[in-house]
Every structure is written in structure tokens, then in C-alpha cells.
Enzyme design. Structure first.
Site, PDB file in Angstrom:
ATOM      1  N   LYS A 293       0.834  -1.199   0.000  1.00 11.51           N
ATOM      2  CA  LYS A 293       0.000   0.000   0.000  1.00 11.51           C
ATOM      3  C   LYS A 293       0.875   1.257   0.000  1.00 11.51           C
ATOM      4  CE  LYS A 293      -3.414  -2.391   2.902  1.00 11.51           C
ATOM      5  NZ  LYS A 293      -3.852  -2.604   4.304  1.00 11.51           N
ATOM      6  N   LEU A 294       2.040   1.100   0.539  1.00  9.56           N
ATOM      7  CA  LEU A 294       2.956   2.212   0.727  1.00  9.56           C
ATOM      8  C   LEU A 294       4.305   1.754   0.193  1.00  9.56           C
ATOM      9  CD1 LEU A 294       3.082   4.997   2.254  1.00  9.56           C
ATOM     10  CD2 LEU A 294       3.952   3.728   4.204  1.00  9.56           C
TER      11      LEU A 294
END
Lengths: 357, 357, 357, 357
Positions: A293-294
Site C-alpha cells: 500500500k505504501l
């Protein structure tokens, strides 16, 4: 002479009191202290980096922030394009609409007699009151608006843009919904069914069979396509909840279809939840890296604080330190008023994911 | 026309962004929003009221605030007499001494490899590092000072005043201990045995048998006599812990001997603990009223926030809004350098409670 | 066929419901689920390991656990020697004394009207009430006992042992203080000045000048010597506070004088505080390793839970799973009734640290 | 003789250790201690009252409980009808499906190297791992199922019932989804768009244009009609989030159309959030009374605890104390497999609210 440990590089600089400091100056000094004070200082720094880079900035907003007095701060961020896309709970949009329509929330007490409040039909949100009667009037107003729409599914993004336009026409008042419609900032509300906006929609359907269809699966497709079209993203999360995950999900979903997507490049979260109970609201940004996600090299910071303390100070500081950056930044050009959202001049689908090679 | 509910009196005023606002202006606007933002605004207001009234202002200080960069904020409060008496954990005084002696704490990471730090003898406090070797040197320094004292019990108040004087003579540096000694502000440290100051004391005794006696029961008597002599009090609590309770205990104990004592007239607490686990650190100020620690009509507020965020902003605001108030306030005149502390010209005992009728 | 990731080794086993399970069987199943449920299961396992090894087990106790109904659980741990040495806040010992003397705490409400309670002189601890008048009577009782002691400093350990003996003679009732005196388990109370035990001591001094001297620096020396004499240690922490740090400090202090000391071999902490505000109560056990408080290869676990939930279940489980282990374990033999505590037949000093080579 | 205060009625009974106690016996004793231990004991009691009364029992489920090992506990509650209707986040249903399909979550570490996990495509949820590849396979599986449905909107309740049936046919394995389909317990998922179930739906649409429409506004109408038809309700909330509010919203919405609806008669919430930041997850049950979500005379309790600790113990206890009650209770008879849900033999609409007089 003895070598210093590699771990002892930059000394803490004790915060010194200067009565004339402005918010950005306070936060810059706080970068050199410890704990959550430092985190808030770093949040200011990371947000500045976002503004100086070419990224699409998502903001997620959960918790009773509109009722609690932060709606004009968020409207400011939208108008001056410190953010490009808002993901919100329904309640925050509803309480924004309530005030844009000229009503108020009120100072109250957290130790109120709730039975007495119930008798007066006053709804309490911790230390804040509102009139249930006025809320019912909003529901009717939303329901009436819903009956004017076509009998087809609307993504929450399209619906909220139309709602914001309608609200602007009727009130000419600033707020989150009206600012977003006017600034071309899309708002997604994946959990719209769990809010008074959803209740208004259901009352529209009650009045006019077949109305009030929100296509929240279309929101998933569209938000992922937004990331596929502009793969460099940043996220600012206030309070966790569904907005936090929805923003991350857009990135994860986009990655399935486009190798250019690699997780958010910047992340700031201001949360009060903690990681150790396993819930998504409190999950760390490090954990988000395991999911992709990051980006693993993202500039990121978590601030463990109530947004009603952190946000007024942080945005006041940004408004002073970064208005030039915000004005000249490379920002996406959205038209969220169409059935198919337009991004930088070209429409994206809410039916099929865009595949790239 | 319909009557409004009595509960709907003062509307929330959404916070509006103004880049040029100073800290006090920000906090004044925050009084009209909700949740902990409002609480922080109210804390500013309540502290102002303390300064405008004739009360002895106690401050309690727990948590790693000195290591974390707030020691010069506390020193400022002492020097400018925004507070009259400090109750602290030993750690905060020790980390203050460490920096006053010219050493530093360092920016670190909360996700450090602690085994690697241990190898380098680096001690970690969340995201902050320090050198264990330098800490050991402090212990020796304290121990050496202890051996110069008389072989008799010292209250923590007397000992810390002497320590602050010694530190000032040697360093001529500002800090909590040195500011308090110079400003005549007494410091109590009821849990001094649970800190590195205590460890230094024990090393003094190891060097010189019979030294290093701290009379913490004398501290109880003396702090209660302080309240008996000046029965109008206020309390500012940072982080709970032993200082929070010790301040309240002084008031409760004083009440046994003087009917003029009626609990603190003002109370501000900035805590991160919560009430529902029953611990004293997180206990509410309402609960304190059941014990008579706090007057039932006290102006009081709890701010649920990390002090490293709340304190820099709050004290910057106070320094601008209230410096005139602080200068002209009716404040107690202490001489904490004597074996028997002198208050407004007369000594009080640490052996017997003063009885009044 | 594709190789599995090295990270996917042991599957979660969903907890299945069996109405006849006993506490130890529940906790054993919980070792295979996630989050704090797993942590509680692991705490049971780590405590068992302590009992099977040759270590001195310290327990720290903070928070209103005695008032809250856990005093007989702690007394059980003392009597059956699941622990060897208790470090407590004064409040927990005071509320224990209150009930051992035949008085009670009472079920109350967390949303009480505190002004009404104050009128009736009822003190509230979250959802629990007690009579202030009965508390005052305890203070007098303690004060009277204090006047019977010699005019010399007592370590808190010696004083509390004598207090427990006196209480046993007068009441013949079980409790923490009485069980510890009878079982030869030392109790340290480094922050005794911050409690009603301390208030009782101060009232003793008020009655008889020169009495009520507690030598808490002696406690530091003695607790470190205890670790030097028996360098293999374990720690069980309930609720953080001064006891948590005092136990760790004993280990750190001992390490200065003895190379055999290497930090606790086992650690269990049951806390509700969190690490990210920097306070010691919520600090992680990993952080403790950087300081050498905990061996870097220690078996350790943090349980984020209220002790009033965790402890009844955990100790009920241990009582079933580990009573044989507790009976036959290698445990230290203390005599805490002397001015110099006797450990395994030999006295240790509270004046000088024992140096070893 | 002096009269006792009316506030001192029922003494705390210190918990005494008995190794042979079973879970219900432990919880019954915990009703007489304090803080969250008492709350957990009271939760057991309140749930028993629900089972003995004629109420529809809703359960809300947020947080990573299925991944964390509690899915079979929830399945047990469904199968034995300790609850009648489940409102869940999508993630809990997705992780349930993952295991029902024969895959696992794995024991992991909360201090993992997330970059290393990302390289191995392992997704982390605090201390729990799962294979991203297996997750992708689930998404495909859900997407394929979605393409077999009609091209029309489905309420989340209808869709999840069909999904559960399909899953049962393919796996014959117990779990939340399969148990609910077989037991006729409806599941609502108002925030389905914010989950991997939603991602699977979006992939179904990608494969087959026009599929994957979830009518979450229909869920609002239907859930309110459920309450209108059976106005006596109870709520059990695990972890807050959208399920907590959706259940309350059903009651509030129903009240607009039926005067027989008066808020939940019973309420238990097991949460880790706190009220003072204003978010709905942590809001008190007292506050819910101001909104009419909860009857002002409801039997209610909040337990501040991680559900992975509280739920295994609570349900083990209930299974022993209340299986007879659960068997003979007056419970609603649902058929959630139809487009219009059938309640006690008669269909309810998801288009218009049922109006009563």
C-alpha cells in the site's frame, strides 16, 4: 579519543518559548523534540514534500471532524488544493451539509444527562450537541434531491458532486461539499450506507421507487483507475476508518493492472487508534508496506493525536509555509461532475479497470 | 414559534485558516470547536484564570518530558512564575541535569534494533537515544555531590534545591533544576528512589556510609503545611504518575488540619491515560472531587494529548497572552534553600502538621 | 512446486468453543490466535517457564488493583510462591490493609455524581466506592503503629514486613501484606510517600517527633544487592508505574557491580499504556533491552489489557497448570523481617553495594 | 449508631483463585470486582438476559477478528443462535472465506521487517501473516462467482447469503459465511466497497460488464424494516466501526416509521476505542441514548478490551451457562436467501419503509 556511536547523530534541541512564533515556526522547532510532538513537526515537513512533488494527494477523513469544527479547515485544503481527492465517511459530509444549510452544532458537555437530552431530542457527539429535528429536515432535503436524479446507479463520487452543486446553488455557502464541487475535487464515500447521507438516500427511494442507487463497486473501479492513470500518489489520513483503507485499496487494486503503481510515495496519518489490537484504523504505516500500500522508501509519519488538536495547527502552519508550493504544484485536473470522471482531459471507466503494459 | 432547547446555546464555530495566527489566537479559536481541541483551548483559559487569581500553582510532571525536549519550557514556566511549586519524577530531573551538564539526548527511531543499541550502550526512550556512559558519569557526579552533604535526612525539596545550586555553580546553564533554585521554586520528588537521581544518591551512600538519606515522609508534612499556610491552590498535571497524586494528597492531608482548605480551585491535566482502567494517572477531575482533592466548583479541564504536542503550543500561547498577568500576580514567596522551608517569611515544619482552628 | 515463504510457518488455529474448558486450556488455545489474546496465552507460557527455571521472580503492581478486587489473587501468588518479591505502589498496600482490617470497597458507578459522593464523604475510584471516614481510621491506625517503632530509618521493605506482622497479629486475616510477612516475601514500596501509607507515616511523625523515617535509598541498595546475590531474575509487571521501573533499576544498578548480572531472563507485562508517548509505564520490553534491563534473548511478552480481566484468568490458569512446578521450584529463601534482609542464609546490606569480581 | 451512606451497598468481593473454575464461573465472580473485569462479567449477564427475552439480537463485527482467530467463535454464535443478524466489515467475511477455502493465516511478529515481507509478498496484520498470492486467488474466485449472478442490484444481505451457499457447496466447511447461510442468519455489510470482498466484486464487473452491483441503500431500507417488523432489539458490538453505527441506524431509521420502536433494549459493546476523541467507534452507550439508539432504561455495558481476549472467554462461558436458554429462546425466523428477505413468514421490502400506525 573515543569514537561516538553511530546512533548519536542529531541532538534533541529543547523547545524554547518565544511568544511571537507562528504555527509553522512552532512545528519546525518541534521536529527536533521527541514523541508525538516530533511526529507532528515531521507531518508538516512530509506534507510540504508532497506539495513539491508531482503526486496525487488523497485525504481520508473519519471521526466526527465536521461536527467538531474542522469542516472549514478541510474546505480550505480543497479550495487551495493542498489535497486532490477526498475520501470521507458519510457523517462528515452530512454534518458539513447541516452547517452549510445554515444550522449549527453546539457546545455541550461530555458528562451530559443523556436521558434529558433525549427528551429534548438533542443528539450528542461527546461534548457537542445538535437538534434531531434539524437533522430530520436534512434527511428530507436530501431525499427530495435524490428524487430529482435519474433512475440509474450513481457512484458516490458522482452523487456527491451533484449534491455539492445543488447545495451551492441553494446556499452559496462554503463548506466541504460545496468547495469540492466548485474546485473539481472528487469525494468518495465508500461507506455511504452507514450514515445519514445514506438515510436521506433511502428516504428518496421510499418517495420514488427505483431511486437512490449508489454504485459503490463503481467507486472501487474508478478510484483504482485514477491511480492507474496517475500512479504517483500520497495519502493523508485523519482518524482511520473506511477512508484509510479505501485509499490504500485503490493503490493495491491499481497495482494488479499496472506495473507503474508502487504504493504511496508519501503518507501522513493522524490517528488515535493503536496498532496492537489488530484493527486497520490503528495499523502502522510500516505494516502498510508489507501489503504494497505504501512504497518501502516512502516518506511517512504517524501522529498519535486527536485531529481537533493536530489539524488546526498543522494547516495554519502549512498555509504560511507552503502557499506558494500549493499554488504552483503539478496537480491533477479532475472533472468529477460527469458520469465517467475526467482526469487530465480523458474519461476513466467505473466498469472496467484500465490495463496498461 | 417553537422554543429552542436549553441545551442549544453556543454554536460551534468552525476553525478557519489564517496563516498569520499566533499560538494564543489559535487556542482562542479552538475554544469554540470540539473534543480535545476545545479542551486545549480551555486549558489556556483556565491557566489564565489561575494567573489572575491569588492561588499557589502546583505543577506535576511525569513521562519522559525532559529527555523529550520540554525541559526549557518547564524552566520558562519556573523563571516567569507561571507556576510556584514543581512535583516531578526523578527521571525528568535527571535528564534535565544531563543536558544542563552539557550532554545531549539524540533523535532516534522507535523501530530501532535494540540489541544493536545495547551493544553500543545506547539507551532508548521511544524515539530518543542517550549514551549510557554519559549517564554513568552523571551518577558518579551526583554521588560525589551527595558525599559533601551532612549526615542527616534531607527532604527531597531541600536536596533538590542544593543540587540545583551546585549545578548552577558548576555550569551556569539554564534548566529545570537551576531555574528552580534561582527562582526559589521548590521541587518535590516523592518517588526519587525510583530514578537515576536515586541511583546517584545510593552511590553516594556506597562511597560514604550514612550519606544519601532522603526524608520523603518529611516531604508529605511539608507539602501539606504549604497548603495549610496558603489554602488556595491550583494544579497543572502533565502525564499523571506520582506527581499528580502527590499534589492532590497535599491538599487532602492539609484538609485534615485546616478547615480553610477546600481542594484545588483550578485544575488542568494533560494526560494520555484513560479513566476506565481505574489507575490514578488517567482518573478524571470529577472523580477527584469525590475525594475533596478538587473543589466541586473548580474551573477544570482534562486534555487527552501527548504533552510534547500540547505543551509547546500552550506555553507559547500563554507567554503571549498572559505575561503581564504573570508579572503582576500575587504569588507566594518561597525560600526552599533552608532545612525548614520558608513561606512568605515564616518557616514551616517537616515534622509536625500545622494545626489551625 | 513452489516453495512457501519462510514467514508462513505456523497457521493460526481459530479458537473453537468448548463449554467445559478450564482457564489453562483456554489460554493454551489462545496461543494460536492473534493480537492480545495470543499475548495473554503466551504470558501463561512464559510464567510457566519462569517457574521451571532457577530465577528470582519479581512482581510489580500499580493501578488500583487491590481496591479493584485483585488483592487475594496477589496474596495467592505470594503464598504459593509464584513470585518471590513484590514491588508495589502504596495505594495497593493501603487498600489491602483496609480490607484486611475488615472494611470494604463497594460496587459503584463510573458516572456517579461526584458532588453528591463528596457530601457523603465517599471516595470514588472509577466504578468503586469507599468510605473516607474508614480511610481516616486506617491512617490513625498506621500512625499509631509507626509510633511504636524505633527512632531510626527503616527501609520500606523492613517497615512493610513489620506492618504485615502487626496486621496479622491483630486480624489473623489473609491479604497481600499479611501473606507476604508470613511467607517471607519482601515488599518494596519506592513511592511510599505518594500514598495513604505515607500519610499514615506522616501522622505517626506528627504524633511522635522523629518517627516515620523511611529509607528509600536503602531500598535501592538492598534491591540491587538482592540481584547481585541472585543474578538470574524474572519480572512480572502489572500496570507499569514506579514498580515497573524500580524492578528494572535493581537490575541495571546491580550490573554496575557484578558482571554476572545480565538483565531479566523472563518478562511479562500486563499494561494499558502505550509506548508512543514516551512514558515508562507503556514502554516496550524491546526498549528495555537497549538499557540492559532485559536480556536480549529473554522470553518476554507484553499484554495490552486491563489487569482486572487478565489476572483472574491468568492466575486461575497457572494454579491448574503449574502448581506442581511452583511447589518444587528452586526459590530464594528470604528473611525480610531483619534490619538487614537475609537471603539464602546471609544478610545483605542496605548501605553498600556488594562488589563481586 | 451512624447510618451508612446510600452509596455503600454491595461490597467488592476480592477474586479468589480456584484452579478448577470454568469460564462462566470465572465471569460470575468477576461481576463483583472492579473496572473492565467487572464489565466483562456484566457482559455475560446482559447477554444471558437477551437470550431469556424476546428480542432480535444483532451483532456488529469490526477489526481483524477473522484473521485473528475468532471466526469459529462467531460461527458458533450463529449456529447456536446466540445472535440473529450479523453486521460485519468486508474484511472479516473475506478472511473467513479465505480459511473456509482451506487456506490459513499464520503466526507472525508485530516487529517484522516489512520490506522483507513485501519481497515475499506476505501481507501483515499486526502479528499475523497471510499470502498475497492466495488472497489474489480468492479475489478471482469471488469475481468468477459474481459473473454467475443476474445483472441486477443485490443487497449485501442477499449477495452474502448466495456467496455463503456457494462456498458451502464447494467446501462443505464451517465458517461465518457458510454457517450464516445454513442457519438463515442474515449478514449485512454496509461498507462492502471498502474490502477485498468489494475488490472481488469489482473484478467480477471487470470480467462481465454490468455485474457486481450491490444495493447498499436497499440494505438500509431492509434493516430498518426488520426492526419495524420486530421492534424489540438488542445489540452486541465488537470493535465499533461501520457495523456499530449501522445497527444503531436501523433502529433510528425504523423509529421514524413506527412508534413501537424505542431503541435497543440490551447492549453490549467490546471496544478498544475511547469516547474522548469524538469518534463513533469509541462513543459511549449513554451517548447512544441521546439519539434514541438505545432505550434509556436499557441493560447495557461497555467492555474496554481486545475482543481476542474477551470473546473466547465470554463465549466459552455463555456456551456453558446459557445453552438451554439459547435453545428455547423466542427467535426470529429469517429466510435471507430471497431477493426480498422473509421474516417470520412474510417478506419485507428493500424499496419502501413499512409504515405502521
Amino acid at each position: 579519543m573515543k569514537k561516538r556511536s553511530r546512533f548519536l547523530q542529531v541532538p534533541i534541541e529543547p523547545f524554547t518559548v518565544d511568544p511571537e512564533l507562528k504555527a509553522d515556526e512552532i512545528l519546525e522547532k518541534m521536529e527536533r523534540i521527541s514523541f508525538q510532538g516530533r511526529s507532528l513537526g515531521v507531518a508538516h515537513r512530509v506534507w510540504q514534500k508532497m506539495l513539491g512533488d508531482d503526486v496525487t494527494i488523497f485525504m481520508g477523513m473519519a471521526g466526527a471532524l465536521s461536527a467538531g469544527g474542522l469542516r472549514m479547515v478541510v474546505a480550505y485544503l480543497i479550495e487551495h488544493r493542498y489535497i486532490d481527492c477526498l475520501v470521507s465517511t458519510g457523517a462528515n459530509l452530512y454534518h458539513d451539509l447541516h452547517e452549510t444549510r445554515g444550522r449549527h452544532h453546539y457546545l455541550g458537555s461530555a458528562r451530559a444527562n443523556d436521558a434529558a437530552l433525549a427528551e429534548d431530542r438533542i443528539d450528542r457527539v461527546y461534548d457537542t450537541y445538535a437538534s434531531e429535528e434539524e437533522f430530520c429536515d436534512n434527511d428530507v432535503w436530501i431525499g427530495d434531491f435524490v428524487t430529482t436524479l435519474e433512475e440509474r446507479p450513481y457512484t458516490s463520487r458522482e452523487f456527491l458532486n451533484l449534491l455539492g452543486n445543488h447545495l451551492w446553488k441553494e446556499t452559496r455557502q462554503e463548506g466541504i461539499l460545496t468547495a469540492a464541487s466548485r474546485a473539481g475535487v472528487p469525494i468518495f464515500c465508500p461507506a455511504i450506507a452507514d450514515s445519514s447521507i445514506g438515510m436521506g438516500l433511502s428516504q428518496g427511494r421510499h418517495k420514488k421507487r427505483g431511486s437512490g442507487h449508489i454504485d459503490i463497486i463503481g467507486d472501487i473501479v474508478e478510484s483504482a483507475n485514477l491511480v492507474i492513470r496517475r500512479p504517483r500518489t500520497a495519502t493523508i489520513v485523519l482518524g482511520g476508518g473506511t477512508p484509510k483503507n479505501f485509499i490504500n485499496q485503490a493503490s493495491v487494486q491499481a497495482e494488479f493492472f499496472s506495473s507503474a503503481v508502487g504504493g504511496h510515495k508519501y503518507a501522513v496519518q493522524i490517528v488515535t487508534d493503536v496498532p496492537h489490537f489488530g484493527g486497520a484504523s490503528g495499523s502502522t504505516l510500516e505494516e502498510a508496506q508489507s501489503w504494497g500500500k505504501l512504497a518501502t522508501d516512502a516518506a511517512q509519519v504517524t501522529v498519535h493525536a486527536d485531529a481537533t488538536i493536530a489539524l488546526p495547527i498543522l494547516v495554519t502552519a502549512l498555509a504560511r509555509s507552503s502557499s506558494a508550493l500549493a499554488k504552483k504544484r503539478s496537480r491533477p485536473d479532475f472533472d468529477p461532475s460527469r458520469r465517467e470522471m475526467v482526469i487530465d482531459g480523458a474519461a476513466i471507466s467505473c466498469e472496467t479497470f484500465e490495463e496498461t503494459e
